[in-house]
Design a protein around this motif. Structure first.
Motif, PDB file in Angstrom:
ATOM      1  N   LEU A 252      31.369  39.598  44.484  1.00 39.90           N
ATOM      2  CA  LEU A 252      30.934  39.964  45.835  1.00 39.90           C
ATOM      3  C   LEU A 252      31.846  39.311  46.864  1.00 39.90           C
ATOM      4  CD1 LEU A 252      28.688  41.353  47.549  1.00 39.90           C
ATOM      5  CD2 LEU A 252      27.494  39.134  47.517  1.00 39.90           C
ATOM      6  N   ALA A 253      32.311  40.102  47.823  1.00 40.62           N
ATOM      7  CA  ALA A 253      33.160  39.566  48.889  1.00 40.62           C
ATOM      8  C   ALA A 253      32.372  38.594  49.753  1.00 40.62           C
ATOM      9  CB  ALA A 253      33.697  40.705  49.749  1.00 40.62           C
ATOM     10  N   LYS A 254      33.100  37.695  50.434  1.00 33.91           N
ATOM     11  CA  LYS A 254      32.450  36.675  51.263  1.00 33.91           C
ATOM     12  C   LYS A 254      31.578  37.281  52.364  1.00 33.91           C
ATOM     13  CE  LYS A 254      35.777  32.946  50.525  1.00 33.91           C
ATOM     14  NZ  LYS A 254      36.760  32.023  51.169  1.00 33.91           N
ATOM     15  N   ASP A 255      32.034  38.443  52.876  1.00 38.16           N
ATOM     16  CA  ASP A 255      31.252  39.056  53.952  1.00 38.16           C
ATOM     17  C   ASP A 255      30.069  39.867  53.431  1.00 38.16           C
ATOM     18  OD1 ASP A 255      32.439  41.299  52.899  1.00 38.16           O
ATOM     19  OD2 ASP A 255      33.535  41.849  54.720  1.00 38.16           O
ATOM     20  N   GLY A 256      29.946  39.983  52.097  1.00 41.59           N
ATOM     21  CA  GLY A 256      28.827  40.689  51.501  1.00 41.59           C
ATOM     22  C   GLY A 256      28.873  42.196  51.642  1.00 41.59           C
ATOM     23  N   MET A 257      30.033  42.715  52.098  1.00 36.09           N
ATOM     24  CA  MET A 257      30.126  44.152  52.358  1.00 36.09           C
ATOM     25  C   MET A 257      30.881  44.919  51.282  1.00 36.09           C
ATOM     26  SD  MET A 257      28.345  44.802  54.993  1.00 36.09           S
ATOM     27  CE  MET A 257      28.864  46.507  55.216  1.00 36.09           C
ATOM     28  N   SER A 258      31.359  44.231  50.256  1.00 35.68           N
ATOM     29  CA  SER A 258      32.076  44.934  49.185  1.00 35.68           C
ATOM     30  C   SER A 258      31.980  44.135  47.891  1.00 35.68           C
ATOM     31  CB  SER A 258      33.543  45.162  49.555  1.00 35.68           C
ATOM     32  OG  SER A 258      34.218  43.933  49.719  1.00 35.68           O
ATOM     33  N   MET A 259      32.187  44.844  46.783  1.00 35.40           N
ATOM     34  CA  MET A 259      32.182  44.228  45.456  1.00 35.40           C
ATOM     35  C   MET A 259      33.334  44.785  44.640  1.00 35.40           C
ATOM     36  SD  MET A 259      28.165  44.016  44.299  1.00 35.40           S
ATOM     37  CE  MET A 259      27.929  45.799  44.329  1.00 35.40           C
ATOM     38  N   VAL A 260      33.739  44.021  43.617  1.00 33.66           N
ATOM     39  CA  VAL A 260      34.816  44.455  42.718  1.00 33.66           C
ATOM     40  C   VAL A 260      34.299  44.433  41.294  1.00 33.66           C
ATOM     41  CG1 VAL A 260      37.097  43.910  41.795  1.00 33.66           C
ATOM     42  CG2 VAL A 260      36.657  43.629  44.239  1.00 33.66           C
ATOM     43  N   PHE A 261      34.585  45.520  40.583  1.00 34.42           N
ATOM     44  CA  PHE A 261      34.222  45.637  39.163  1.00 34.42           C
ATOM     45  C   PHE A 261      35.503  45.833  38.362  1.00 34.42           C
ATOM     46  CE2 PHE A 261      33.143  48.828  35.731  1.00 34.42           C
ATOM     47  CZ  PHE A 261      32.618  47.902  34.839  1.00 34.42           C
ATOM     48  N   GLY A 262      35.793  44.910  37.443  1.00 32.41           N
ATOM     49  CA  GLY A 262      36.981  45.038  36.597  1.00 32.41           C
ATOM     50  C   GLY A 262      36.647  45.722  35.291  1.00 32.41           C
ATOM     51  N   TYR A 263      37.564  46.606  34.845  1.00 35.23           N
ATOM     52  CA  TYR A 263      37.314  47.315  33.581  1.00 35.23           C
ATOM     53  C   TYR A 263      38.619  47.566  32.846  1.00 35.23           C
ATOM     54  CZ  TYR A 263      38.708  51.522  36.216  1.00 35.23           C
ATOM     55  OH  TYR A 263      39.391  52.425  36.986  1.00 35.23           O
ATOM     56  N   ASP A 264      38.504  47.744  31.535  1.00 43.54           N
ATOM     57  CA  ASP A 264      39.646  47.936  30.652  1.00 43.54           C
ATOM     58  C   ASP A 264      39.971  49.428  30.576  1.00 43.54           C
ATOM     59  OD1 ASP A 264      41.547  47.993  28.673  1.00 43.54           O
ATOM     60  OD2 ASP A 264      40.407  46.779  27.244  1.00 43.54           O
ATOM     61  N   THR A 265      41.209  49.761  30.921  1.00 40.47           N
ATOM     62  CA  THR A 265      41.608  51.174  30.902  1.00 40.47           C
ATOM     63  C   THR A 265      41.684  51.735  29.483  1.00 40.47           C
ATOM     64  OG1 THR A 265      43.960  50.558  30.893  1.00 40.47           O
ATOM     65  CG2 THR A 265      42.924  50.936  33.031  1.00 40.47           C
ATOM     66  N   GLN A 266      41.792  50.845  28.473  1.00 36.68           N
ATOM     67  CA  GLN A 266      41.915  51.311  27.096  1.00 36.68           C
ATOM     68  C   GLN A 266      40.574  51.417  26.375  1.00 36.68           C
ATOM     69  OE1 GLN A 266      45.156  52.199  25.961  1.00 36.68           O
ATOM     70  NE2 GLN A 266      45.363  51.934  28.170  1.00 36.68           N
TER      71      GLN A 266
END
Length: 308
Positions: A252-266
């Motif tokens: 979660l970003a510090k401003d609480g307005m976005s998130m990041v999800f990491g995933y494996d392309t393979q």
């Protein structure tokens, strides 16, 4: 492509017991650009020095263009141009005489047309009569490259060629390297600039603690080891990621307005569809989303840090 350099079980242990290189085997293909990456002290310069015959290996063999670097040194060395890290040029000699002299050292006949071509390609022609001592650091490094190209080598080693060079000159050097590759010159470079390797190399080699961890075609390396991330822009501020979403390891970003999800392309399944459904079930609305690919720098750091 055929191998122009064949390296087998190459190792170097110094008198104090330091293992600089350990059992490295590698074929370098004719006409390719190979970038060697690694932290300081990884063994990159020792590796290059042994291929060029400047450092005697503890064990192993190096064959350059069919010539063993130990038993047929002169023939092997004539095929190689080397640009070292250190700026070692005659301070009170002129640029053009420096390059002419280097050509003569390899037994090449006098050829001012070739010398002029090399100097012009490196934007040094206007400085041809200047003393080396009066040049800037970037200009001196270009003189080193001119010296290395003076005898028309088929293999060029560039050991940190753009260290201390401004961004515009780095771009010019990249263009020169590509032209040389197009002319059939095989180029091996070490660099601390990840973008340099990402921009120019056909293959990437990663050296760490004296070991060659991998050598892979750049595109294949990034596809195999690179991860993508899904960037989620939220409709409203989120104070914390709900515990029901812990398995996704969302950031979660510090401003609480976005998130990041990491995933494996393979991976067989990316998990994106399930994530979006679970977000909706948790009452989290997404305004926008996009994906981005891991950079070569991130891949490099992951591999090196994994060996610590």
């Amino acid at each position: 492509m055929s191998a122009i350099i064949s390296i087998r079980n190459l190792s170097k242990t110094f008198d104090d017991g330091t293992v600089a290189l350990s059992d490295v085997s590698l074929d370098i293909e004719e006409g390719e650009i190979l970038a060697l990456l690694g932290p300081n002290g990884a063994g990159k310069t020792t590796f290059i020095s042994m291929i060029c015959g400047l450092v005697r290996p503890t064990s192993g063999t190096v064959v350059v263009g069919g010539h063993d670097i130990s038993s047929d040194y002169r023939a092997a060395r004539r095929m190689i141009g080397l640009v070292p890290q250190e700026i070692t040029i005659e301070p009170f000699e002129s640029v053009i005489r420096t390059v002419r002299f280097s050509r003569g050292l390899f037994g090449k006949p006098h050829d001012d047309a070739h010398v002029e071509l090399v100097l012009r390609s490196l934007s040094l022609w206007d400085k041809r009569d200047s003393r080396n001592v009066d040049l800037s650091g970037g200009m001196k490094r270009r003189v080193l490259i001119a010296k290395a190209l003076s005898h028309e080598p088929r293999i060029l080693f560039l050991d940190e060629p753009t260290a201390g060079v401004d961004v515009s000159l780095r771009k010019n050097m990249w263009e020169l390297v590509r032209r040389l590759r197009d002319d059939g010159v095989t180029i091996i470079l070490t660099t601390h600039y990840i973008d340099e390797a990402e921009e120019m190399a056909d293959r990437i080699g990663i050296i760490n603690k004296g070991k060659l961890q991998l050598v892979q075609k750049k595109d294949k390396l990034m596809k195999q080891l690179g991860r993508k991330q899904l960037n989620l822009e939220l409709q409203s501020k989120l104070d914390a990621v709900p515990t029901v979403l812990d398995s996704y390891k969302l950031k979660l970003a510090k401003d609480g307005m976005s998130m990041v999800f990491g995933y494996d392309t393979q991976a067989e399944r990316t998990g994106i569809t399930r994530l979006l459904a679970d977000l909706a079930a948790a009452g989290i609305s997404v305004r926008d989303l996009d994906t981005s690919q891991s950079s070569l720098e991130q891949i490099f750091l992951t591999l090196v840090e994994g060996e610590r």
